[in-house]
Design a protein around this motif. Sequence first.
Motif, PDB file in Angstrom:
ATOM      1  N   ILE A  44       0.839  -1.205   0.000  1.00  0.00           N
ATOM      2  CA  ILE A  44       0.000   0.000   0.000  1.00  0.00           C
ATOM      3  C   ILE A  44       0.875   1.257   0.000  1.00  0.00           C
ATOM      4  O   ILE A  44       0.709   2.156  -0.825  1.00  0.00           O
ATOM      5  CB  ILE A  44      -0.946  -0.013   1.225  1.00  0.00           C
ATOM      6  N   GLU A  45       1.842   1.288   0.908  1.00  0.00           N
ATOM      7  CA  GLU A  45       2.669   2.491   1.072  1.00  0.00           C
ATOM      8  C   GLU A  45       3.627   2.690  -0.117  1.00  0.00           C
ATOM      9  O   GLU A  45       3.838   3.809  -0.559  1.00  0.00           O
ATOM     10  CB  GLU A  45       3.453   2.424   2.390  1.00  0.00           C
ATOM     11  N   ALA A  46       4.181   1.593  -0.610  1.00  0.00           N
ATOM     12  CA  ALA A  46       5.103   1.709  -1.760  1.00  0.00           C
ATOM     13  C   ALA A  46       4.363   2.264  -2.973  1.00  0.00           C
ATOM     14  O   ALA A  46       4.863   3.151  -3.675  1.00  0.00           O
ATOM     15  CB  ALA A  46       5.720   0.356  -2.090  1.00  0.00           C
ATOM     16  N   SER A  47       3.142   1.757  -3.205  1.00  0.00           N
ATOM     17  CA  SER A  47       2.412   2.232  -4.389  1.00  0.00           C
ATOM     18  C   SER A  47       1.934   3.670  -4.187  1.00  0.00           C
ATOM     19  O   SER A  47       1.988   4.476  -5.106  1.00  0.00           O
ATOM     20  CB  SER A  47       1.253   1.292  -4.730  1.00  0.00           C
ATOM     21  N   LYS A  48       1.507   3.980  -2.960  1.00  0.00           N
ATOM     22  CA  LYS A  48       1.069   5.372  -2.686  1.00  0.00           C
ATOM     23  C   LYS A  48       2.181   6.365  -2.989  1.00  0.00           C
ATOM     24  O   LYS A  48       1.955   7.421  -3.576  1.00  0.00           O
ATOM     25  CB  LYS A  48       0.662   5.511  -1.208  1.00  0.00           C
ATOM     26  N   GLU A  49       3.400   6.001  -2.559  1.00  0.00           N
ATOM     27  CA  GLU A  49       4.531   6.898  -2.793  1.00  0.00           C
ATOM     28  C   GLU A  49       4.776   7.072  -4.298  1.00  0.00           C
ATOM     29  O   GLU A  49       4.990   8.188  -4.781  1.00  0.00           O
ATOM     30  CB  GLU A  49       5.787   6.355  -2.106  1.00  0.00           C
ATOM     31  N   ALA A  50       4.715   5.944  -5.015  1.00  0.00           N
ATOM     32  CA  ALA A  50       4.955   6.009  -6.465  1.00  0.00           C
ATOM     33  C   ALA A  50       3.867   6.826  -7.164  1.00  0.00           C
ATOM     34  O   ALA A  50       4.151   7.631  -8.046  1.00  0.00           O
ATOM     35  CB  ALA A  50       5.025   4.599  -7.044  1.00  0.00           C
TER      36      ALA A  50
ATOM     37  N   GLN B 239       8.119  -9.387   3.184  1.00  0.00           N
ATOM     38  CA  GLN B 239       8.586  -8.166   3.850  1.00  0.00           C
ATOM     39  C   GLN B 239       8.673  -6.926   2.976  1.00  0.00           C
ATOM     40  O   GLN B 239       8.612  -5.825   3.498  1.00  0.00           O
ATOM     41  CB  GLN B 239      10.006  -8.419   4.377  1.00  0.00           C
ATOM     42  N   PHE B 240       8.912  -7.101   1.680  1.00  0.00           N
ATOM     43  CA  PHE B 240       9.250  -5.949   0.852  1.00  0.00           C
ATOM     44  C   PHE B 240       8.309  -5.793  -0.329  1.00  0.00           C
ATOM     45  O   PHE B 240       7.830  -6.782  -0.882  1.00  0.00           O
ATOM     46  CB  PHE B 240      10.672  -6.078   0.306  1.00  0.00           C
ATOM     47  N   ASN B 241       8.071  -4.548  -0.711  1.00  0.00           N
ATOM     48  CA  ASN B 241       7.337  -4.275  -1.933  1.00  0.00           C
ATOM     49  C   ASN B 241       7.957  -3.087  -2.633  1.00  0.00           C
ATOM     50  O   ASN B 241       8.295  -2.092  -1.992  1.00  0.00           O
ATOM     51  CB  ASN B 241       5.866  -3.984  -1.632  1.00  0.00           C
ATOM     52  N   GLY B 242       8.105  -3.204  -3.947  1.00  0.00           N
ATOM     53  CA  GLY B 242       8.651  -2.117  -4.756  1.00  0.00           C
ATOM     54  C   GLY B 242       7.747  -1.855  -5.945  1.00  0.00           C
ATOM     55  O   GLY B 242       7.184  -2.792  -6.519  1.00  0.00           O
ATOM     56  N   VAL B 243       7.589  -0.584  -6.289  1.00  0.00           N
ATOM     57  CA  VAL B 243       6.748  -0.190  -7.416  1.00  0.00           C
ATOM     58  C   VAL B 243       7.524   0.821  -8.265  1.00  0.00           C
ATOM     59  O   VAL B 243       8.189   1.712  -7.719  1.00  0.00           O
ATOM     60  CB  VAL B 243       5.419   0.450  -6.917  1.00  0.00           C
ATOM     61  N   THR B 244       7.470   0.659  -9.571  1.00  0.00           N
ATOM     62  CA  THR B 244       8.060   1.631 -10.493  1.00  0.00           C
ATOM     63  C   THR B 244       7.024   1.951 -11.560  1.00  0.00           C
ATOM     64  O   THR B 244       6.464   1.030 -12.162  1.00  0.00           O
ATOM     65  CB  THR B 244       9.327   1.062 -11.170  1.00  0.00           C
ATOM     66  N   ILE B 245       6.769   3.228 -11.755  1.00  0.00           N
ATOM     67  CA  ILE B 245       5.800   3.631 -12.770  1.00  0.00           C
ATOM     68  C   ILE B 245       6.538   4.307 -13.922  1.00  0.00           C
ATOM     69  O   ILE B 245       7.368   5.193 -13.709  1.00  0.00           O
ATOM     70  CB  ILE B 245       4.730   4.562 -12.161  1.00  0.00           C
ATOM     71  N   LEU B 246       6.257   3.832 -15.132  1.00  0.00           N
ATOM     72  CA  LEU B 246       6.898   4.382 -16.322  1.00  0.00           C
ATOM     73  C   LEU B 246       5.850   5.004 -17.231  1.00  0.00           C
ATOM     74  O   LEU B 246       4.711   4.524 -17.292  1.00  0.00           O
ATOM     75  CB  LEU B 246       7.637   3.271 -17.089  1.00  0.00           C
ATOM     76  N   GLY B 247       6.250   6.074 -17.940  1.00  0.00           N
ATOM     77  CA  GLY B 247       5.323   6.739 -18.837  1.00  0.00           C
ATOM     78  C   GLY B 247       5.991   7.122 -20.145  1.00  0.00           C
ATOM     79  O   GLY B 247       7.221   7.197 -20.222  1.00  0.00           O
TER      80      GLY B 247
END
Lengths: 174, 160, 387
Positions: C260-266, C376-384
């Motif tokens: 939740i927090e990783a995606s919110k930040e992204a 334990q970990f989640n990472g999100v990267t958004i590309l455009g």
Amino acid sequence: MAEKYKVDKDLVRMEIVDFTFPEKEYRTSRHDTVLPYNWALGPTWTRFFDGLKEGKILGTRCKKCNKVLVPARTFCPICYEDMQEWIELPQEGSIETWCLVNYKYYGQVKEPPYIIAQIHLDKADCSLTHFIGGFNLSDPDKVRGKMKTVSRVKAVWSKEKHGDIYDIAHFKPV
Amino acid sequence: MAEQKEKPRKVAAMGMVPYEMALGPTWTRFFEGFKEKKILGTKCNKCGRVLVPARPFCSRCFEPMEEWVEVAQEGTIVTWSYVNYTYFGVTPDMIPLIGATIKLDGVDCGTGMWTQIGGFDIKDFELVTKKVKVGARVRAVWRRKRQGNFRDIDYWKIIE
Amino acid sequence: MGRAVAVIGTGQTKHGRRDDLSYPDLVREAVKKVFEDAGITPRDVDGVVYGSMPSMMEGVAYNHFYFADALRVVGKPLLRTETCGSTGQSVAHTAIHWVASGMADVILAIASEKENEGDAQATMMTILEPFLQVVIGGAPIAFSLQSREWMGYYHIDDAKAREAASIVSVDSHDGGLANPLAHIRVKLSKEDITNAPIITYPVRFYDVCPISDGACAVIFASEEKAKKICKKPAWVKGIGFRGEEYFIGDSSKAVWQSTIEASKEAYKEAGITNPLKELDVAEVYNPFSYQELMFLECLGLCPPGEAPDYVIKGTFSPGGELPCDPSGGVLCTNPIGAAGLIRVAEAALQVTGKAGEHQVEGAKLALSHAMGGAMQFNGVTILGSEL
């Protein structure tokens, strides 16, 4: 391999049978890691080891920089070109550096004492890691004296060959 | 020169490394508790959470957790799963098993993964799905001979 | 987030069982492709980031040393990062931080796994300490426990969750069929999935990712370099990464805060307020089809507890509002260390219109994601497609 470790099915734990840690005064949990591997050699190293089995040391040459590397490589680490030209190397060379190993640890590939060295085979453009042997290594001072006089070495092949790096038993002084 | 005679080979090997890990004072005491059929947690003096297994420090406040609490041996299933496959080190006689996370009464976290449900024929999968549910109540069943490790609790029994 | 960063090239191996090549040769296959794709030479690269699962997976401790030649890192700085399943995202983020900070202009990011050289589950058991979080089962049990927790928390009916998970699996496998580099390429029906043997209940055989060999390489560049080198870069719009406590029972895995927090930040960085509406495609990390359902909620793509409804009505299927994992996802290709970076590469292919047969028409904004650690970990990267 099965006799070298046992499985504690209750604790879901492996134990290496021929190894013990010294007694400790605090509470510990023994938990050995035993994992099976099945490494792919790929075409280049398969051919390199086939060569060893036939008593040949094979390298490959880069068509761009012309360097001959041993063990044979799929590609040149500098030019990144495929290295498809195979070269049979002379089995003699010179020592670039050496180290006498005179202590034991678990999983050691060879019973100490032994000398591990970087050997620059003639016609190669790099050095190869292997053992120096064929003389008495039990007295470090004598080894040092002897090694001062050694510059050239020659491959000694194992009696039984399995197509691995130990098909060369060691290199002996010429 | 050796020609390429066969398909690329594979080399079988076994990686073997011995380890001996120090449990440290907190986990030593936690497992000593098991020997006496006690489940021990520690309480954070800042956030007030009671955690099991006992911890040397609070994972959120970073405060030392020095207050020891004996916790209930009953709780509620938060989640469970049925393991029915083998891999290196796991033989067919070691499965099936039911792994579960249990929230013990009065404790502020789930047990994690070391707790297993048992006490009935778990090879009967239909029976398993009837008896084991999220929210079901369970109680610890201790082994007669305890050695101070996670298997001292033989299994967690479903309270019907 | 510092300077603008773009993806200027990607390279993936043919994924699958690659007994034909040694591990360094496999890594090189991806590296060669990324340089061809970006049209630059190693001379243009300022540094290299590499990651895999614990090197114990393939039996060579510190395999980035073993791959030094294949990574083209001779004479350059090298960083290693590993966070288990999310390694690929961590590798991408390390490269992005490096460029965004201004300390480098062009960074090569590589991640790989050759799972068939070891025993994946036996290695997975070495990730946890052996006396407090012990259980037989490797990764499947951890993520089955998580799925069951999610189903229990929202009182989701077994049959409904089963239906939705089957759709996820069917869609992913259809994606795999359209992706020539995917490992598993089979046409599956819902029945094939529900009739498959149980691995760790409720997870059945086709709900589980395969054991794959593969590598992925991505080149990241600063705005100035990207504009000079690349006709159509994929711009990094936002990134987020979060970690959690070690003990699995300490926090809810049904409402997974790190996702939740990783995606919110992204999203915040990317200026996205309604991700379902604004995103065109998502490469969600889905080693287990049930787990994808929980991710769809925690990534904010549908309301909590409603993922099965959204999946069943086709929101995340091909042609739906937000197609997920058109590449086949992790369900079809899982060289673990590389899987998170493959998500980034696939997102880049989508927003630059280079995804070929599995292209989502007109995709401009893509999400990529991976999870790791002991849950334990989640990472999100958004590309455009636009800066």
